[in-house]
Design an enzyme around this catalytic site. Sequence first.
Site, PDB file in Angstrom:
ATOM      1  N   GLY A   1      61.212  35.066  35.544  1.00 32.95           N
ATOM      2  CA  GLY A   1      61.778  34.470  36.758  1.00 32.95           C
ATOM      3  C   GLY A   1      63.086  35.142  37.080  1.00 32.95           C
TER       4      GLY A   1
ATOM      5  N   LYS B   1      39.874  40.280  43.967  1.00 32.98           N
ATOM      6  CA  LYS B   1      38.968  41.178  44.685  1.00 32.98           C
ATOM      7  C   LYS B   1      37.977  41.884  43.755  1.00 32.98           C
ATOM      8  CE  LYS B   1      38.356  43.119  48.792  1.00 32.98           C
ATOM      9  NZ  LYS B   1      38.307  42.335  50.036  1.00 32.98           N
TER      10      LYS B   1
ATOM     11  N   GLU C   1      52.529  42.049  30.130  1.00 40.03           N
ATOM     12  CA  GLU C   1      51.540  42.153  31.215  1.00 40.03           C
ATOM     13  C   GLU C   1      51.694  43.431  32.024  1.00 40.03           C
ATOM     14  OE1 GLU C   1      54.179  40.336  31.072  1.00 40.03           O
ATOM     15  OE2 GLU C   1      55.062  39.850  33.015  1.00 40.03           O
TER      16      GLU C   1
ATOM     17  N   HIS D   1      57.841  42.369  28.872  1.00 39.30           N
ATOM     18  CA  HIS D   1      56.713  41.998  29.742  1.00 39.30           C
ATOM     19  C   HIS D   1      55.415  42.639  29.232  1.00 39.30           C
ATOM     20  CE1 HIS D   1      58.850  39.958  32.992  1.00 39.30           C
ATOM     21  NE2 HIS D   1      59.847  40.778  32.715  1.00 39.30           N
TER      22      HIS D   1
ATOM     23  N   ASP E   1      34.028  39.932  51.000  1.00 36.24           N
ATOM     24  CA  ASP E   1      34.352  38.537  50.668  1.00 36.24           C
ATOM     25  C   ASP E   1      33.460  37.556  51.447  1.00 36.24           C
ATOM     26  OD1 ASP E   1      36.343  39.793  49.265  1.00 36.24           O
ATOM     27  OD2 ASP E   1      37.944  39.249  50.644  1.00 36.24           O
TER      28      ASP E   1
END
Length: 510
Positions: A58, A366, A173, A171, A228
Amino acid sequence: MRPSQYILVIDFGGQYAHLITRRIRELGVYSELLAASSIATSGLPDRDRIKGIILSGGPKSVWEADHDAIAKLAIESGVPVLGICYGHQLLGKVLGGQVGRSPRPEFGPTMVEVLSSSSILRGFPKRIKVWMSHYDAVLEPPPGAKTLARSGGSPVAAFDVGGTIFGVQWHPEVEHSELGLELLSNFIEFTGLARDWKPGNLIEDLVSYVREKVGDGTAIAAVSGGIDSTVATVIASRALGGRLKPVLIDHGLHPSGEVERVIKLLSGLGLNVVVLNEEERFLDELRSVEDPEEKRSVIGRVYGEVLKEFAERVGAEFLVQGTIYPDVIESGARPGADTIKTHHNVGGLPEDLGLELVEPLRYFYKDEVRELARVLGIPRELVVKQPVPGPGLAVRVEGEVTREKLRILRRVDEIVRDEVEAWGLSEKLWQYFAVLTRSRATGVRGDSRSYGYVVAIRAVESSDAMTARPARLPWDLLEYIASRVTGEVPEVVRVVYDVTSKPPATIEWE
Ligand code: XMP
């Protein structure tokens, strides 16, 4: 519709929060992202389904933002908790460690010394290079915590409290962090979750979700030919059979042959699509409209009106939409809640359509939708097809949209498509198209002067349309396109190539 067990990622506003959910799903475990603000007001959702909690990074200091209560809720839930960056500092603070200004704030690639190759750092070597971004740090570990790693600016760069609460300053990720996926996968081991989640496994659940939601009602599905809306429609059609009415609104702004191509592909999937030809109506409403945003809003409004009329005609109460997870997250919605801002692919669909939304894909990214498409047997041609914006060619004609300008643009666009495809480049490019500019220029044809339109060619490479770079198309191809365009479309005298990246430009011209 969603798996019965998952890892909750609490979003404290860090720029990589979204990536954590992505990575956990890549590791075969279902995960959802939820804004800290919604937990502050409503507590933890679906408590029984949560098997692990990750607190994201954050932008603020743990002393500025008051998220202690959220961290305590996570800790008291009894499931394994992992704090990342801000989340790490928050856990450190709440558990009684010392958190303050780092002796050396770290940004970018940073070496970390691994003090114990165990717990979430199981199998790690003594030193790894990771991605850091912080001013504050955990200076002293909380009582009972084991310090697993340290760096120049993070005396406690990773810790473990009793094999259930963990923190890492870096991090994992982010791709630039070595062994990031291994760290997250070590955390998954603590949650006891099996790594067997795949989007394709959920097709039957998605079908049941639509069936339950619509009951014995009737739904319409607006198809555009994009992946989609096609996947959402195929799923809904499995659930509802003849009670699903797929509809394609032909607003007269589609590229040449697009409507026929889409109908052919969809009928191959067993979808009986009603085509509503509303060209006249859209072009009438667009008369004299020059401003790009106004164009979008006119198109959105008329699109909504046509949809509403169609729904009334077939007696439908539901609208199936291909909203996907990034749309849900961007609209600030809370997973699990049903009232989200209406997302659509046209650019301004009215808020109140009087139809209840059915969004089977609202928890999918996606690439996961592509995976669903593959499992559903949707032809590759559709999966790899370049996106066409909802407002179609209207945003590629600068200024007022007229029949004449659309006719010219369609011819140019067809040449661009043909040639890019003939050169075998279509699958390497995100989009490739032509724009009819406002500019006019002088040329010479035969022995006489001519004065006509300038068209721009745009071809970009991108992975998600958030950023894009101009494609380095072969010069010979560009020259050939220019020669065909000026030879075959007499109204055009000049062809230019757009070499601008996004940002600062956007992909579309308007
Ligand atoms: P921009 O121009 O914002 O476009 O870089 C990013 C991607 O979105 C598509 N696009 C739209 N799609 N309705 C849509 O359904 C719209 O109003 C719209 N505007 C842009 C664009 O083609 C690109 O893929």
